[in-house]
Design a protein around this motif. Structure first.
Motif, PDB file in Angstrom:
ATOM      1  N   ILE A 295      28.170  43.180 -84.323  1.00  0.00           N
ATOM      2  CA  ILE A 295      27.817  42.206 -83.281  1.00  0.00           C
ATOM      3  C   ILE A 295      28.855  42.230 -82.165  1.00  0.00           C
ATOM      4  N   VAL A 296      30.123  42.312 -82.505  1.00  0.00           N
ATOM      5  CA  VAL A 296      31.190  42.387 -81.503  1.00  0.00           C
ATOM      6  C   VAL A 296      31.040  43.667 -80.677  1.00  0.00           C
ATOM      7  N   LEU A 297      30.752  44.783 -81.343  1.00  0.00           N
ATOM      8  CA  LEU A 297      30.554  46.044 -80.645  1.00  0.00           C
ATOM      9  C   LEU A 297      29.364  45.963 -79.695  1.00  0.00           C
ATOM     10  N   LEU A 298      28.274  45.366 -80.127  1.00  0.00           N
ATOM     11  CA  LEU A 298      27.094  45.199 -79.279  1.00  0.00           C
ATOM     12  C   LEU A 298      27.415  44.350 -78.052  1.00  0.00           C
ATOM     13  N   ILE A 299      28.167  43.285 -78.220  1.00  0.00           N
ATOM     14  CA  ILE A 299      28.537  42.425 -77.090  1.00  0.00           C
ATOM     15  C   ILE A 299      29.434  43.180 -76.114  1.00  0.00           C
ATOM     16  N   VAL A 300      30.380  43.963 -76.629  1.00  0.00           N
ATOM     17  CA  VAL A 300      31.271  44.742 -75.759  1.00  0.00           C
ATOM     18  C   VAL A 300      30.477  45.762 -74.965  1.00  0.00           C
ATOM     19  N   VAL A 301      29.523  46.435 -75.612  1.00  0.00           N
ATOM     20  CA  VAL A 301      28.697  47.421 -74.916  1.00  0.00           C
ATOM     21  C   VAL A 301      27.846  46.741 -73.849  1.00  0.00           C
TER      22      VAL A 301
ATOM     23  N   SER B 263      33.019  40.926 -91.994  1.00  0.00           N
ATOM     24  CA  SER B 263      32.128  41.899 -92.616  1.00  0.00           C
ATOM     25  C   SER B 263      31.707  42.929 -91.571  1.00  0.00           C
ATOM     26  N   ILE B 264      30.995  43.938 -92.000  1.00  0.00           N
ATOM     27  CA  ILE B 264      30.529  44.975 -91.093  1.00  0.00           C
ATOM     28  C   ILE B 264      29.580  44.404 -90.050  1.00  0.00           C
ATOM     29  N   TRP B 265      28.839  43.380 -90.395  1.00  0.00           N
ATOM     30  CA  TRP B 265      27.896  42.772 -89.453  1.00  0.00           C
ATOM     31  C   TRP B 265      28.633  42.069 -88.318  1.00  0.00           C
TER      32      TRP B 265
END
Length: 83
Positions: free
Chosen positions: A11-17, A5-7
Motif C-alpha cells: 500500500i505504501v509503494l502504491l501511494i508513492v507511485v 506486513s507485506i500488505w
C-alpha cells in the motif's frame, strides 16, 4: 504490532507511485545508482595508495610544455615603451 506486513508495504509503494509517478521514480533510482557507483569508484581510487588529487595531476613534462607555451604568448609590459 511493531512490524509491518507485506500488505502495508504494498500500500505504501502504491501511494508513492501515485504521488511521484513511475518516470520520476526511475530518474531518482538512476541518479541514486550513479551516485553510489561514483562513491565506490572514489573509495577504490582512494585506497590504491595515491592521494585523490595526484591521480588526475598532469605529468611534470606536460606542465613544463604548457608553461613554455604560455610564456611564448605572454607580453611583457615593461619591455614595451612608447617612443
Amino acid at each position: 504490532m511493531g512490524s509491518f506486513s507485506i500488505w502495508h508495504w504494498l500500500i505504501v509503494l502504491l501511494i508513492v507511485v501515485l504521488v511521484f509517478g513511475t518516470k520520476k521514480l526511475k530518474n531518482i533510482g538512476s541518479d541514486l545508482g550513479g551516485a553510489v557507483k561514483g562513491f565506490k569508484d572514489g573509495m577504490k581510487d582512494g585506497s590504491s595508495g595515491a592521494p585523490a588529487g595526484e591521480a588526475n595531476a598532469p605529468a611534470p613534462a606536460q606542465v613544463t610544455a604548457q608553461q613554455a607555451a604560455d610564456a611564448a604568448r605572454t607580453v611583457d609590459v615593461d619591455a614595451k615603451t612608447r617612443g
